[in-house]
Design an enzyme around this catalytic site. Sequence first.
Site, mmCIF file in Angstrom:
data_model
loop_
_atom_site.group_PDB
_atom_site.id
_atom_site.type_symbol
_atom_site.label_atom_id
_atom_site.label_comp_id
_atom_site.label_asym_id
_atom_site.label_seq_id
_atom_site.Cartn_x
_atom_site.Cartn_y
_atom_site.Cartn_z
ATOM 1 N N HIS A 223 0.819 -1.210 0.000
ATOM 2 C CA HIS A 223 0.000 0.000 0.000
ATOM 3 C C HIS A 223 0.858 1.268 0.000
ATOM 4 C CE1 HIS A 223 -3.006 2.918 0.052
ATOM 5 N NE2 HIS A 223 -2.338 3.485 1.026
ATOM 6 N N TYR A 227 1.921 5.577 -2.357
ATOM 7 C CA TYR A 227 2.226 6.962 -1.999
ATOM 8 C C TYR A 227 3.680 7.302 -2.321
ATOM 9 C CZ TYR A 227 -2.310 6.638 0.127
ATOM 10 O OH TYR A 227 -3.646 6.437 0.317
ATOM 11 N N HIS A 374 -9.291 1.598 -11.369
ATOM 12 C CA HIS A 374 -8.803 2.481 -10.292
ATOM 13 C C HIS A 374 -7.321 2.784 -10.458
ATOM 14 C CE1 HIS A 374 -7.750 3.936 -6.292
ATOM 15 N NE2 HIS A 374 -6.977 2.875 -6.099
ATOM 16 N N PHE A 375 -6.512 1.751 -10.652
ATOM 17 C CA PHE A 375 -5.082 2.072 -10.597
ATOM 18 C C PHE A 375 -4.554 2.650 -11.911
ATOM 19 C CE2 PHE A 375 -4.523 -2.703 -10.904
ATOM 20 C CZ PHE A 375 -3.840 -2.750 -12.111
ATOM 21 N N HIS A 376 -5.321 2.508 -12.982
ATOM 22 C CA HIS A 376 -4.880 3.236 -14.178
ATOM 23 C C HIS A 376 -5.212 4.729 -14.068
ATOM 24 C CE1 HIS A 376 -4.102 -0.716 -15.907
ATOM 25 N NE2 HIS A 376 -3.311 -0.074 -16.746
ATOM 26 N N ARG A 437 -10.370 -9.400 -12.828
ATOM 27 C CA ARG A 437 -9.135 -8.816 -13.333
ATOM 28 C C ARG A 437 -8.134 -9.926 -13.607
ATOM 29 N NH1 ARG A 437 -5.892 -6.277 -8.077
ATOM 30 N NH2 ARG A 437 -4.257 -6.058 -9.624
ATOM 31 N N ARG A 438 -7.020 -9.589 -14.231
ATOM 32 C CA ARG A 438 -5.917 -10.523 -14.450
ATOM 33 C C ARG A 438 -6.388 -11.823 -15.085
ATOM 34 N NH1 ARG A 438 -2.512 -9.744 -8.807
ATOM 35 N NH2 ARG A 438 -1.188 -8.121 -9.648
HETATM 36 FE FE1 HAS Z 1 -5.570 2.600 -4.431
HETATM 37 C C1 HAS Z 1 -5.970 -0.811 -4.875
HETATM 38 C C2 HAS Z 1 -7.761 2.531 -1.802
HETATM 39 C C3 HAS Z 1 -4.999 5.973 -3.820
HETATM 40 C C4 HAS Z 1 -2.919 2.530 -6.607
HETATM 41 N N1 HAS Z 1 -4.645 1.138 -5.542
HETATM 42 C C5 HAS Z 1 -4.968 -0.193 -5.606
HETATM 43 C C6 HAS Z 1 -4.085 -0.870 -6.520
HETATM 44 C C7 HAS Z 1 -3.194 0.075 -6.975
HETATM 45 C C8 HAS Z 1 -3.569 1.326 -6.368
HETATM 46 C C9 HAS Z 1 -2.033 -0.160 -7.924
HETATM 47 O O1 HAS Z 1 -9.017 0.412 0.036
HETATM 48 C C10 HAS Z 1 -4.158 -2.349 -6.912
HETATM 49 C C11 HAS Z 1 -3.182 -3.217 -6.179
HETATM 50 C C12 HAS Z 1 -3.336 -4.651 -6.634
HETATM 51 O O2 HAS Z 1 -2.716 -5.018 -7.630
HETATM 52 O O3 HAS Z 1 -4.112 -5.396 -6.030
HETATM 53 N N2 HAS Z 1 -6.297 3.994 -3.097
HETATM 54 C C13 HAS Z 1 -7.198 3.763 -2.123
HETATM 55 C C14 HAS Z 1 -7.489 5.009 -1.404
HETATM 56 C C15 HAS Z 1 -6.696 5.975 -1.986
HETATM 57 C C16 HAS Z 1 -5.954 5.326 -3.033
HETATM 58 C C17 HAS Z 1 -8.442 5.192 -0.268
HETATM 59 N N3 HAS Z 1 -4.252 3.987 -5.101
HETATM 60 C C18 HAS Z 1 -4.166 5.302 -4.712
HETATM 61 C C19 HAS Z 1 -3.057 5.934 -5.369
HETATM 62 C C20 HAS Z 1 -2.468 4.966 -6.156
HETATM 63 C C21 HAS Z 1 -3.234 3.750 -5.974
HETATM 64 C C22 HAS Z 1 -2.659 7.381 -5.168
HETATM 65 C C23 HAS Z 1 -1.284 5.021 -7.029
HETATM 66 C C24 HAS Z 1 -0.535 6.072 -7.231
HETATM 67 N N4 HAS Z 1 -6.680 1.156 -3.539
HETATM 68 C C25 HAS Z 1 -7.467 1.327 -2.443
HETATM 69 C C26 HAS Z 1 -7.988 0.012 -2.011
HETATM 70 C C27 HAS Z 1 -7.455 -0.941 -2.870
HETATM 71 C C28 HAS Z 1 -6.647 -0.196 -3.827
HETATM 72 C C29 HAS Z 1 -8.876 -0.282 -0.880
HETATM 73 C C30 HAS Z 1 -7.654 -2.462 -2.812
HETATM 74 C C31 HAS Z 1 -8.742 -2.883 -3.682
HETATM 75 C C32 HAS Z 1 -8.858 -4.388 -3.757
HETATM 76 O O4 HAS Z 1 -9.875 -4.907 -3.289
HETATM 77 O O5 HAS Z 1 -7.954 -5.066 -4.263
HETATM 78 C C33 HAS Z 1 -6.610 7.435 -1.518
HETATM 79 O O6 HAS Z 1 -5.275 7.779 -1.224
HETATM 80 C C34 HAS Z 1 -7.157 8.414 -2.512
HETATM 81 C C35 HAS Z 1 -7.346 9.810 -1.906
HETATM 82 C C36 HAS Z 1 -7.338 10.895 -2.957
HETATM 83 C C37 HAS Z 1 -8.387 11.600 -3.395
HETATM 84 C C38 HAS Z 1 -8.197 12.581 -4.491
HETATM 85 C C39 HAS Z 1 -7.878 14.012 -4.017
HETATM 86 C C40 HAS Z 1 -7.592 14.849 -5.225
HETATM 87 C C41 HAS Z 1 -6.454 15.527 -5.478
HETATM 88 C C42 HAS Z 1 -6.290 16.158 -6.836
HETATM 89 C C43 HAS Z 1 -6.124 17.634 -6.766
HETATM 90 C C44 HAS Z 1 -6.678 18.237 -7.998
HETATM 91 C C45 HAS Z 1 -6.400 19.474 -8.415
HETATM 92 C C46 HAS Z 1 -6.949 20.023 -9.675
HETATM 93 C C47 HAS Z 1 -5.487 20.328 -7.645
HETATM 94 C C48 HAS Z 1 -9.754 11.395 -2.871
HETATM 95 C C49 HAS Z 1 -5.331 15.661 -4.514
HETATM 96 C C50 HAS Z 1 -8.428 20.002 -9.697
HETATM 97 C C51 HAS Z 1 -8.898 21.355 -10.003
HETATM 98 C C52 HAS Z 1 -10.194 21.721 -9.885
HETATM 99 C C53 HAS Z 1 -10.576 23.138 -10.036
HETATM 100 C C54 HAS Z 1 -11.271 20.720 -9.581
HETATM 101 CU CU CU Z 2 -3.881 0.471 -0.857
#
Ligand code: HAS
Ligand code: CU
Length: 546
Positions: A223, A227, A374-376, A437-438
């Site tokens: 996990h 980050y 999600h991860f793409h 998947r996979r």
């Molecule tokens: Fe995830 C599975 C939960 C973030 C990557 N994640 C994965 C896998 C990968 C991955 C590779 O809870 C698959 C692993 C595998 O092969 O099995 N993930 C989360 C949560 C977050 C999250 C809660 N993931 C990421 C990030 C990744 C990533 C970052 C890669 C870089 N993820 C999961 C969970 C799984 C999971 C479960 C397991 C699922 C399963 O069952 O297998 C959080 O960190 C996300 C919080 C972020 C936000 C977005 C905030 C927005 C921002 C953008 C700012 C925008 C601006 C411009 C400034 C809610 C900071 C906009 C301008 C305007 C004016 C609108």
């Molecule tokens: Cu995770």
Amino acid sequence: MTTDTASIPEQRLTGAHLLVAHVALLGGIVTGLLQGLEHAGFEFPASPYFLQSYYHSVSVHGVLNVLVWTTFFICGFLPFIAARGYAIPLVSLRLGWVTFWVMVVGLVMAAIPLVGNAATVMFTFYPPLKAHWAFYIGLTLVVVGTWLVTLRLALTHRVWRAQHPGARTPLPSFMALVTMTMWTLASIGLAAEMLFMLIPWSLGLVQGTDPLLARTLFWLTGHPIVYFWLLPAYVSWYMLVPRQAGGRLFSDPMARASFLLFLLLSAPLGLHHQVADPGIHEGWKLFQAFLTFAVFFPSLLTFFNVVASLESGARARGGTGLVAWFGRLPWGDPSVAAQILGMLMFCAGGIGGLINASYTVNLVVHNTAYIVGHFHATVGTAVTLTFMGISYWLVPHLAGRGLWSRGMALAQSWLWFSGMLIFSISLHELGLRGMPRRTMISQAAYFQPEWKGLLAWVGVGGTLLFVSGVLYLLNLLLTVTVSRQPAPAVPEFAEPISRAEEGPAMLDRLRPWVVLAVVMIIVAYGPTLARLIAGASFNAPGFRVW
Ligand code: HAS
Ligand code: CU
């Protein structure tokens, strides 16, 4: 705030990391195209001389993209940024090169069995799938290399601190140091899995292994690794993009707080990848589910801080209105456009992450194509498109020549974004319709007719991404070889509106936060790991299925 401290030899080191990263990305996009087309119904071109099966391809794709492209890019980019922040050269260029070669030797060791179909175990290498020992040892060496990067930054920090007692650490350097520290701490799980389980097992020193214990150690690192990919993109979003957009960073102390929260909260929540695993108490899964929602906050802080900073730039450029200012950002600058598109995609990808993390809902999406969607959106776009945007100024700077074509770079960024929208939305929906998947899905006996239309879109999206990736790599290649444009200046760091000195000094410390992070890991993982180790039975034989 900055001076150009990177000597030519140091620039070569950064360039060497970027070169390896981009070769990996090339392999990643070719395999990605073949997999997307397989989903769309084309026969997978398996061959004994190239990719021997769909699963061989997925393994190569995952390792090259999320392990090699990211890690090598980060280990080139963060030291570069840290040195500019400190405004002194990093200590020991020799240590830098030793680190690079340790990582390259590890990469080659891992790549030989991977390419030779002796490590077709996906990038998560879950046992009882078993790879050749060189794959595990090679990846371990790459991780050891990343620790040496941390060491080099920490030694430089000491030198800088001795010269600047009492001063606040320059924010970009602080962010680089926190990112590498977080990763080094979190990689202990993977190191333990490799050293005590997978390496002895693959060498035949022990006969069997314990899959559940191995998975738990893996996700302790697996996990936080997301980050480790994300935070370098955040460094650019905080420190560079606002300035490139003509604005200032809204708040330095808030940015520090966000990174320190990542240091505390990245590791103790890997169980959200194991919600469906038996043998782990639900209480601990639920506890880590809550912590997963807690790690949402530093991203919220980032959202607020970065949007406010971008807004300051857009308004300085004449932007008005509540949202209309957004159009006034320098959309014609490919480096900025790529990164803002990455941010936009992360809004969707991050919210999807919160859905994954929602304990019971996870049971609906786990192991389906939804996760691939999600991860793409996250590592495949928020991170990758940001790294591409960074390359659009960094590679010309390192090469001493201007970017070959801005127009092509802009088209490439939009193509990646739109290709990914099609690709990722289709996969999310396919996952909700139960597609695993996979899986070499066009051959699955349980293929559902209602998947077919969406799978065609996966093929379309995958093809657009491939074309975009080729344009990107071609542009960089032409930049370093034939471009006649003058080299651009490196973007300066954004000046903060609210300065570091306005926040508490605690936000510039590292040691107390590291101690707290260790305590958090022990609380979140201690009881589960203790029970799994006490009851471990190393009796699962290895499988080589493809
Ligand atoms: Fe995830 C599975 C939960 C973030 C990557 N994640 C994965 C896998 C990968 C991955 C590779 O809870 C698959 C692993 C595998 O092969 O099995 N993930 C989360 C949560 C977050 C999250 C809660 N993931 C990421 C990030 C990744 C990533 C970052 C890669 C870089 N993820 C999961 C969970 C799984 C999971 C479960 C397991 C699922 C399963 O069952 O297998 C959080 O960190 C996300 C919080 C972020 C936000 C977005 C905030 C927005 C921002 C953008 C700012 C925008 C601006 C411009 C400034 C809610 C900071 C906009 C301008 C305007 C004016 C609108
Ligand atoms: Cu995770």
